[in-house]
Write an enzyme that holds these catalytic residues in place. Structure first.
Site, PDB file in Angstrom:
ATOM      1  N   MET A   1       0.839  -1.202   0.000  1.00 51.47           N
ATOM      2  CA  MET A   1       0.000   0.000   0.000  1.00 51.47           C
ATOM      3  C   MET A   1       0.875   1.254   0.000  1.00 51.47           C
ATOM      4  O   MET A   1       1.192   1.771  -1.040  1.00 51.47           O
ATOM      5  CB  MET A   1      -0.927  -0.032   1.205  1.00 51.47           C
ATOM      6  CG  MET A   1      -2.198   0.724   0.950  1.00 51.47           C
ATOM      7  SD  MET A   1      -3.357   0.486   2.280  1.00 51.47           S
ATOM      8  CE  MET A   1      -4.817   1.210   1.598  1.00 51.47           C
ATOM      9  N   CYS A   2       1.320   1.711   1.141  1.00 53.91           N
ATOM     10  CA  CYS A   2       2.169   2.894   1.285  1.00 53.91           C
ATOM     11  C   CYS A   2       1.404   4.195   1.038  1.00 53.91           C
ATOM     12  O   CYS A   2       0.427   4.226   0.321  1.00 53.91           O
ATOM     13  CB  CYS A   2       3.379   2.890   0.352  1.00 53.91           C
ATOM     14  SG  CYS A   2       4.481   1.504   0.617  1.00 53.91           S
ATOM     15  N   GLY A   3       1.890   5.246   1.672  1.00 58.12           N
ATOM     16  CA  GLY A   3       1.343   6.579   1.433  1.00 58.12           C
ATOM     17  C   GLY A   3       2.484   7.505   1.088  1.00 58.12           C
ATOM     18  O   GLY A   3       3.579   7.380   1.635  1.00 58.12           O
ATOM     19  N   ARG A  32      -1.982   3.888   5.785  1.00 57.92           N
ATOM     20  CA  ARG A  32      -1.452   3.324   4.543  1.00 57.92           C
ATOM     21  C   ARG A  32      -0.041   2.775   4.712  1.00 57.92           C
ATOM     22  O   ARG A  32       0.438   2.036   3.841  1.00 57.92           O
ATOM     23  CB  ARG A  32      -1.418   4.387   3.437  1.00 57.92           C
ATOM     24  CG  ARG A  32      -2.740   4.940   3.047  1.00 57.92           C
ATOM     25  CD  ARG A  32      -2.595   5.850   1.837  1.00 57.92           C
ATOM     26  NE  ARG A  32      -2.218   5.090   0.665  1.00 57.92           N
ATOM     27  CZ  ARG A  32      -3.069   4.588  -0.213  1.00 57.92           C
ATOM     28  NH1 ARG A  32      -4.348   4.799  -0.067  1.00 57.92           N
ATOM     29  NH2 ARG A  32      -2.640   3.891  -1.242  1.00 57.92           N
ATOM     30  N   THR A 149       5.094   6.965   3.981  1.00 62.94           N
ATOM     31  CA  THR A 149       4.760   6.024   5.046  1.00 62.94           C
ATOM     32  C   THR A 149       4.696   4.651   4.396  1.00 62.94           C
ATOM     33  O   THR A 149       4.041   4.472   3.376  1.00 62.94           O
ATOM     34  CB  THR A 149       3.406   6.361   5.699  1.00 62.94           C
ATOM     35  OG1 THR A 149       2.360   6.156   4.752  1.00 62.94           O
ATOM     36  CG2 THR A 149       3.364   7.799   6.203  1.00 62.94           C
TER      37      THR A 149
END
Lengths: 302, 227
Positions: A1-3, A32, A149
């Protein structure tokens, strides 16, 4: 996912608030990416001929002053710096090509996180809210910054594997997605003298852009070339000494929102990381188009 | 109008409040304040109430809507009105990816632009976009109408079944098995009615119609009534 998030200030009156505006952006992306977080902040340029280096040592009690003394003793170079948790931002009147080999010999366990004239780069395992606190992000001023993130999917959760990745002077990259041709590309770039510290896919993208810029590409040209050479899914936010860029692959599966006012440009994986910025509700807000390069550059310093 | 404020309540509390309304409720006009990009607002509503969201919303707003009239005064994130069954969802700004994905019925109006995959796998919903749509819109669209007043990105209507696309601007390219079709008086009437329902001012005569060439799937004329 990651942000991922990025903030580029057009109104220099906001510079002192950069960190304070960015911190909630990063914390907004905590769901995220709860594994690690990182930021690259562009601020306090060093004078010509000097270098700014962000160093990392796993031991939070590491004696950075001893390193500064040894630099003076070995190379006769005076340096000063600032400790932020496990990181040390050091400024010295010396060429990077001299400082780097010395560091590798004298302190092989110390990692170079970021290197250039304006970049400061901090990253660490843990929740974004903790990371923001640890590095005292909210007190940092500057012109622009990117942040990440991480929800790790393709390589280990360590400080070294956290984003942003920086492989060249003042250049750094945060990435949401995954690259599929990074092993072959890493080998190709390594043969051309680009050094990598990890097996992470995003570091290869950062290395790729560093290579293109080194070969004389403009940032736009490098990103254009990346569209055909980087295979996989990506939304990138990229920081350079004076610029900020956003690029999505042609399928654009990874989310991105751009918002722009007279005073700032913000990019985030989700709008909720932008909502708190001054004037966000009335900002021009749109989803960046696939395979289209968006760049903003700071006017040349007077 | 009853106001629910995300400053004081969670998304879950707000949605629960709307879900708990009785079918014969008098509380039919609602406003949601301070959305600030929150996800999953006003999802799963089943009554003919009106809900006005005052600001930009995050992902999956108004998903699975039945009967309700939901207006977002701002922009919407991805998955707007996903799987809408009936009712109306309107966004005054832009919508991100996959707006009205898989929608079975009702009307979705996006006054600004919609990004990629608008109306992907739509199954009967009517979508009217005041601006342009991104790539792969109406991908595998089975039934319903997609009206686009601006332009369409690449691969419009790829692998489309029996949904109908009306496009005023240009398509960057048509997807596999999607072709331009004749615009008859009957189509102009249908389109005029859609634009009227959507309260979008556009001349039906300026649109072209696109649909399936029926080469990619086994179209049987006996089944035409089920679309």
């Amino acid at each position: 996912m990651c942000g991922i998030v990025g903030l580029f200030l057009k109104d220099s009156g906001l510079y002192p608030q950069l960190g304070a505006l960015l911190a909630p952006m990063l914390i907004g992306m905590e769901e995220r990416g709860p594994d690690s977080a990182g930021i690259a902040v562009y601020r306090n340029g060093v004078p010509e001929g000097a270098v700014k280096m962000t160093l990392f040592h796993a031991d939070p009690d590491f004696d950075w002053q001893a390193l500064v003394h040894r630099l003076k003793k070995d190379l006769g170079t005076a340096a000063e710096g600032e400790v932020r948790a496990t990181h040390f931002v050091m400024m010295a009147q010396i060429a990077a090509e001299v400082l780097r080999p010395w560091l590798a010999r004298a302190y092989p366990e110390v990692r170079v996180m970021g290197l250039g004239e304006r970049i400061e780069l901090f990253k660490e395992k843990g929740l974004p809210s903790e990371v923001v606190e640890r590095f005292r992000l909210a007190e940092m001023g500057g012109s622009h910054a990117v942040g990440h993130t991480r929800m790790a999917t393709e390589s280990a959760v360590t400080t070294e594997h956290s984003h942003p990745f920086s492989t060249g002077l003042d250049l750094c990259l945060v990435h949401n997605g995954s690259l599929s041709n990074h092993n072959r590309l890493r080998a190709r770039l390594a043969r051309r003298g680009i050094a990598f510290q990890t097996d992470n896919d995003t570091e290869v993208a950062a290395g790729y852009f560093t290579y293109r810029l080194r070969e004389g590409d403009s940032l736009d040209q490098a990103l254009e070339a990346g569209l055909s050479d980087l295979d996989g899914f990506y939304t990138f936010a990229i920081g350079t000494k004076d610029g900020f860029a956003v690029l999505r692959d042609s399928f654009a599966c990874k989310p991105a929102v751009l918002a722009e006012t007279e005073a700032w440009v913000a990019m985030a994986s989700e709008y909720r990381s932008i909502a708190h910025l001054p004037g966000a509700r009335e900002a021009r807000i749109w989803e960046p188009e696939p395979a289209r390069i968006y760049t903003w550059t700071r006017p040349a310093a007077a | 109008m009853i106001t629910l404020d995300l400053q004081d309540s969670s998304t879950r509390e707000i949605n629960r409040r709307l879900h708990q309304l009785a079918p014969d409720t008098n509380e039919t006009a609602w406003r949601i304040a301070n959305p600030k990009g929150a996800h999953s607002l006003a999802v799963g509503l089943t009554l003919p109430i009106s809900v006005e969201v005052d600001g930009h919303v995050g992902y999956y707003c108004a998903g699975m809507n039945k009967e309700a009239r939901i207006t977002v005064k701002g922009h919407a994130g991805q998955g707007l009105a996903e799987n809408i069954m009936s009712g109306t969802v309107r966004v005054t700004g832009n919508a991100s990816q996959a707006a009205a994905a898989s929608g079975h019925g009702g009307l979705v109006v996006i006054e600004g632009d919609a990004s990629s995959r608008c109306g992907i796998s739509m199954k009967g919903v009517d979508i009217v976009v005041g601006g342009s749509v991104g790539h792969m819109s109406a991908f595998m669209a089975q039934a319903g109408h997609l009206v686009v007043c601006g332009d369409a990105g690449p691969d419009l209507g790829d692998s489309i079944y029996e949904a109908v696309i009306y496009l005023r601007g240009k398509a960057a390219s048509l997807g596999s098995d999607c072709v331009e079709k004749e615009m008859t008086e009957e189509h102009r009437k249908t389109l005029a009615a859609l634009l009227k329902r959507a309260q979008i001012d556009a001349d039906p005569a300026a649109f072209r119609r696109y649909g399936s060439a029926r080469q990619l799937y086994n179209f049987k004329i006996d089944n035409v009534g089920s679309y």
